[in-house]
Design a protein around this motif. Structure first.
Motif, short mmCIF file in Angstrom:
data_model
loop_
_atom_site.label_atom_id
_atom_site.label_comp_id
_atom_site.label_asym_id
_atom_site.label_seq_id
_atom_site.Cartn_x
_atom_site.Cartn_y
_atom_site.Cartn_z
N LEU A 172 0.73 -1.11 -0.30
CA LEU A 172 -0.06 0.02 0.24
C LEU A 172 0.77 1.25 0.28
O LEU A 172 2.19 1.12 0.79
CB LEU A 172 -0.53 0.00 1.01
CG LEU A 172 -1.69 -1.49 0.92
CD1 LEU A 172 -2.95 -1.05 2.01
CD2 LEU A 172 -2.12 -1.44 0.44
N GLY A 173 0.47 2.30 -0.45
CA GLY A 173 0.91 3.81 -0.73
C GLY A 173 0.80 4.86 -0.10
O GLY A 173 2.07 5.20 0.34
N GLY B 74 5.33 -21.00 4.16
CA GLY B 74 4.87 -21.58 2.37
C GLY B 74 3.64 -20.86 3.37
O GLY B 74 1.83 -21.52 2.19
N ALA B 75 3.08 -19.94 3.71
CA ALA B 75 1.76 -19.56 4.57
C ALA B 75 1.76 -17.94 4.00
O ALA B 75 2.50 -17.06 4.37
CB ALA B 75 1.31 -19.75 6.03
N SER B 76 0.82 -17.34 3.99
CA SER B 76 0.51 -16.79 3.63
C SER B 76 1.20 -15.44 5.36
O SER B 76 0.53 -15.76 6.14
CB SER B 76 -0.90 -15.41 3.86
OG SER B 76 -1.82 -16.04 2.45
N THR B 77 1.35 -13.92 5.12
CA THR B 77 2.04 -13.85 6.02
C THR B 77 1.38 -11.62 6.22
O THR B 77 1.56 -11.63 4.50
CB THR B 77 3.42 -13.90 6.28
OG1 THR B 77 3.23 -15.06 6.67
CG2 THR B 77 4.10 -13.22 7.52
N LEU B 78 0.66 -11.94 6.85
CA LEU B 78 0.95 -9.53 7.34
C LEU B 78 1.62 -8.94 7.71
O LEU B 78 2.25 -9.90 9.13
CB LEU B 78 -0.80 -9.53 7.04
CG LEU B 78 -2.12 -9.68 6.84
CD1 LEU B 78 -1.82 -11.24 6.60
CD2 LEU B 78 -3.03 -9.44 7.58
N ALA B 79 1.62 -7.85 7.31
CA ALA B 79 2.71 -6.73 8.24
C ALA B 79 2.03 -6.48 9.74
O ALA B 79 1.26 -5.90 9.41
CB ALA B 79 3.39 -5.86 7.48
N VAL B 80 2.66 -6.44 10.74
CA VAL B 80 1.79 -5.41 12.11
C VAL B 80 2.65 -5.04 12.56
O VAL B 80 4.26 -5.14 12.54
CB VAL B 80 1.53 -6.42 12.67
CG1 VAL B 80 0.00 -7.03 11.61
CG2 VAL B 80 1.92 -7.47 13.35
N GLY C 163 0.80 -1.57 5.65
CA GLY C 163 0.19 -2.11 4.64
C GLY C 163 1.43 -2.93 3.90
O GLY C 163 2.00 -2.10 2.49
N ARG C 164 1.50 -3.60 4.02
CA ARG C 164 2.58 -4.88 3.07
C ARG C 164 1.57 -5.80 4.08
O ARG C 164 1.48 -6.49 4.28
CB ARG C 164 3.90 -5.44 3.61
CG ARG C 164 4.13 -3.29 3.77
CD ARG C 164 4.44 -3.01 2.49
NE ARG C 164 5.67 -1.67 2.38
CZ ARG C 164 4.70 -0.64 1.90
NH1 ARG C 164 3.85 -0.49 1.98
NH2 ARG C 164 5.76 0.12 1.94
#
Length: 298
Positions: free
Chosen positions: A129-130, A152-158, A205-206
């Motif tokens: 995200l910008g 091997g899994a989805s990962t969100l930045a927090v 935003g990643r």
């Protein structure tokens, strides 16, 4: 396990928080000192090892495409005047595998990501995200890619935020620490009231997502504001395959609002070789003047 090669940069928002500037100018083209915000995002992707980038844009976003396109007249002028440093700077913006897809209507972040389905195919990918500029020794996108290599899994930045600010973010409900800085997540809560927030770890935003997210997005009903919420789709995905959260401990700059954008310009200006000394001196003079004004108003 497939390599993470592609990134999606959603850039179809209307930018209403920056009106009237964004009436004809893409919000993503607002500069931080002398560089458009979206260029920082593209540079992070490249430093992380991303090979192909798709920008999901909308109407009135042509300036983004023009910025990353070649400008023969400008380049010729700089070459003739032997302004080699400037010429290199201009040419570097075109040396990128960058593609553009139009989101016909602003139906939310989830819809913007879904628009890139054909470009991504069956590969894992990152969403950048910008509104957030990130600084760390290892780029945040690279950190997510390294986590994916392990899981091997989805990962969100927090990132930890003040508890009273949780209503501004999507927030994770962590179950346990998988490894230092990497959390298993029970569910994700979109903009909870602070009293109901399950943690102070807010989604920034990643995102690194597996391609199964597209099947989920296609079945996700509109949520808040009548938009397809990416957080809702990730919650659904988390029921069938694990989704992790990677805690970011670097510096985050929020350029999605006026104060954050001004603050970021000052921070980056203090590091910019052309203006840092003048800006530092100006801020000292301004600070002294403001102190005098406050004392006179007491």
């Amino acid at each position: 396990m497939k390599k993470v090669r592609k990134a999606v940069i959603p850039a179809a928002g209307l930018g209403t928080r920056f009106l009237p500037a964004t009436k004809a100018l893409a919000k993503e083209m607002l500069p931080i000192v002398d560089k458009p915000t979206i260029q920082f995002i593209v540079e992070e992707a490249r430093k992380s090892g991303i090979e192909d980038i798709v920008v999901v844009d909308g109407k009135s976003k042509r300036s983004i495409e023009d910025h990353f396109d070649s400008n023969p007249e400008l380049e010729s002028n700089l070459e003739q005047k032997r302004k080699d440093a400037m010429l290199k700077m201009v040419q570097e913006t075109t040396d990128i595998n960058l593609y553009f897809i139009r989101q016909s209507h602003p139906r939310g972040l989830g819809d913007a990501v879904l628009t890139a389905k054909a470009f991504i195919g069956d590969e894992p990918f990152v969403v950048m995200l910008g509104d957030d500029l990130m600084e760390d020794k290892v780029p945040l996108t690279r950190q997510l890619m390294d986590s994916y290599r392990d899981t091997g899994a989805s990962t969100l930045a927090v990132m930890k935020v003040p508890h009273e600010d949780t209503a501004k973010y999507g927030v994770i409900n962590p179950t346990n620490v998988f490894k230092p800085g990497l959390y298993n997540v029970a569910n994700f809560v979109e903009k909870p009231n602070p009293a109901d927030a399950p943690s102070d770890l807010a989604i920034i935003g990643r995102y690194l997502l597996t391609p199964e997210i597209f099947d989920v997005l296609e079945k996700t009903a509109p949520g808040k504001g009548g938009e397809i919420q990416l957080t809702d789709a990730i919650n659904t995905l988390n029921k069938t395959q694990r989704v992790f959260a990677r805690e970011f401990k670097g510096a985050r700059y929020d350029v999605g609002n006026k104060f954050g954008w001004i603050q970021t310009n000052i921070e980056y200006g203090l590091k910019h070789p052309e203006v840092k000394d003048q800006l530092r001196e100006y801020l000292k003079q301004l600070s002294a003047r403001l102190v005098d004004e406050d004392q006179n108003n007491q």
